[in-house]
Scaffold this motif. Structure first.
Motif, mmCIF file in Angstrom:
data_model
loop_
_atom_site.group_PDB
_atom_site.id
_atom_site.type_symbol
_atom_site.label_atom_id
_atom_site.label_comp_id
_atom_site.label_asym_id
_atom_site.label_seq_id
_atom_site.Cartn_x
_atom_site.Cartn_y
_atom_site.Cartn_z
ATOM 1 N N ASP A 30 0.822 -1.104 -0.176
ATOM 2 C CA ASP A 30 -0.067 -0.139 -0.023
ATOM 3 C C ASP A 30 0.790 1.127 0.077
ATOM 4 O OD1 ASP A 30 0.819 -0.130 2.526
ATOM 5 O OD2 ASP A 30 -0.874 -0.506 3.359
ATOM 6 N N GLY A 31 2.197 1.060 -0.120
ATOM 7 C CA GLY A 31 3.015 2.240 -0.027
ATOM 8 C C GLY A 31 3.353 2.922 1.454
ATOM 9 N N CYS A 32 2.778 2.220 2.293
ATOM 10 C CA CYS A 32 2.829 2.724 3.745
ATOM 11 C C CYS A 32 3.683 1.948 4.577
ATOM 12 C CB CYS A 32 1.494 2.833 4.331
ATOM 13 S SG CYS A 32 0.036 3.313 3.397
ATOM 14 N N MET A 33 4.030 2.694 5.733
ATOM 15 C CA MET A 33 5.042 1.711 6.701
ATOM 16 C C MET A 33 3.971 1.885 8.082
ATOM 17 S SD MET A 33 8.765 3.518 5.854
ATOM 18 C CE MET A 33 9.425 2.981 7.316
ATOM 19 N N ASP A 34 4.266 0.760 9.008
ATOM 20 C CA ASP A 34 3.533 0.737 10.331
ATOM 21 C C ASP A 34 4.706 0.650 11.169
ATOM 22 O OD1 ASP A 34 0.427 -0.767 9.392
ATOM 23 O OD2 ASP A 34 1.833 0.057 7.920
ATOM 24 N N LEU A 35 3.966 1.358 12.494
ATOM 25 C CA LEU A 35 4.332 1.027 13.971
ATOM 26 C C LEU A 35 3.578 -0.047 14.442
ATOM 27 C CD1 LEU A 35 6.207 1.594 16.265
ATOM 28 C CD2 LEU A 35 4.536 3.538 16.733
ATOM 29 N N LEU A 36 4.162 -1.202 14.697
ATOM 30 C CA LEU A 36 3.416 -2.289 15.078
ATOM 31 C C LEU A 36 3.533 -2.543 16.757
ATOM 32 C CD1 LEU A 36 4.245 -4.653 12.279
ATOM 33 C CD2 LEU A 36 2.132 -3.340 12.720
ATOM 34 N N TRP A 37 2.417 -3.008 17.276
ATOM 35 C CA TRP A 37 2.291 -3.394 18.606
ATOM 36 C C TRP A 37 1.890 -4.838 18.925
ATOM 37 C CZ3 TRP A 37 4.115 -3.148 23.552
ATOM 38 C CH2 TRP A 37 3.540 -3.532 24.431
#
Length: 249
Positions: A30-37
């Motif tokens: 999706d072209g995005c980056m995520d901060l994951l918990w």
């Protein structure tokens, strides 16, 4: 069950999965980056060039902040291409002691998802705004404008745009344009538009073009993906699904 809502961070989305059982499902680029918990720890999901699978064996809650294309490098402090197709511990990017304090704070919170967003808000304020030029580039490509038109609007040559795109998005503008076009087409199909009309409206030459893009970027067919059950295309996971091809162009 997957759900998402608009974050208080400009352009970002908060999402969570309350239960991660059931059939595995591809999560599309999706072209995005995520901060994951997830699993009591903080991780980063870099920009994808191919689909990932949510594992049917990966139980338990998971949440994330999904940053709009081009906005995450300022937040994480690293060029996006260094995290392309990777899932890394946040402690690999930020000082370990700081990440341990953040992890403890989120883990002890009554609402870890709200605590995660509050952490992200504070960090975003300290990091400052993302590069407005690359945010504009993403907006132009999301609208379906060509890479050449986007470069002219940004006042950049082709090589300059490619270099800036690698840092901001993790890959070149052509790859980002393909990913955003596929996401546009999927949104139109979900709204009830026939495949052929959605392909043309999204910028593909025809339905066969859309089918090829789906195979290359998702490793599956459009029909099989839309008939699947499970997570939406935003929730990121840790198990790679090899695709027919990937590129950083």
């Amino acid at each position: 069950m997957y759900e998402e809502w608009a974050s208080r961070i400009d352009g970002a989305v908060v999402w969570r999965v309350n239960h991660r059982g059931g059939p595995a499902r591809p999560v599309l680029p999706d072209g995005c980056m995520d901060l994951l918990w997830s699993g009591g720890g903080l991780r980063v999901a870099g920009p994808d060039t191919h689909a990932f699978l949510v594992s049917d064996e990966d139980e338990g809650p998971c949440a994330g902040i999904r940053f709009a294309p081009g906005t995450a490098p300022a937040f994480f402090g690293v060029p996006a291409h260094e995290l392309r197709d990777r899932r890394v511990a946040l402690a690999g990017l930020w000082p370990g002691a700081h990440v341990r304090r953040l992890t403890e704070r989120i883990g002890e919170a009554a609402d870890p998802v709200a605590a995660l967003e509050s952490l992200a808000l504070r960090t975003a304020a300290d990091a400052g705004p993302p590069d407005p030029l690359t945010v504009s580039v993403a907006a132009h490509l999301r609208q379906g404008r060509s890479v050449a038109d986007t470069a002219r609007a940004a006042g950049l040559g082709a090589r300059q745009l490619h270099r800036r795109s690698l840092d901001a998005f993790g890959y070149g503008p052509k790859t980002l344009a393909r990913i955003l076009r596929l996401q546009r087409a999927l949104g139109l199909v979900r709204s009830g538009m026939p495949y052929a009309e959605a392909a043309y409206a999204a910028g593909c030459t025809d339905q066969a073009h859309l089918a090829r893009e789906m195979r290359d970027l998702a490793g599956t067919t459009l029909g099989d993906y839309l008939r699947g059950r499970g997570y939406e295309a935003s929730a990121k996971s840790d198990t790679a699904l090899p695709s027919g091809s990937s590129t950083t162009a």
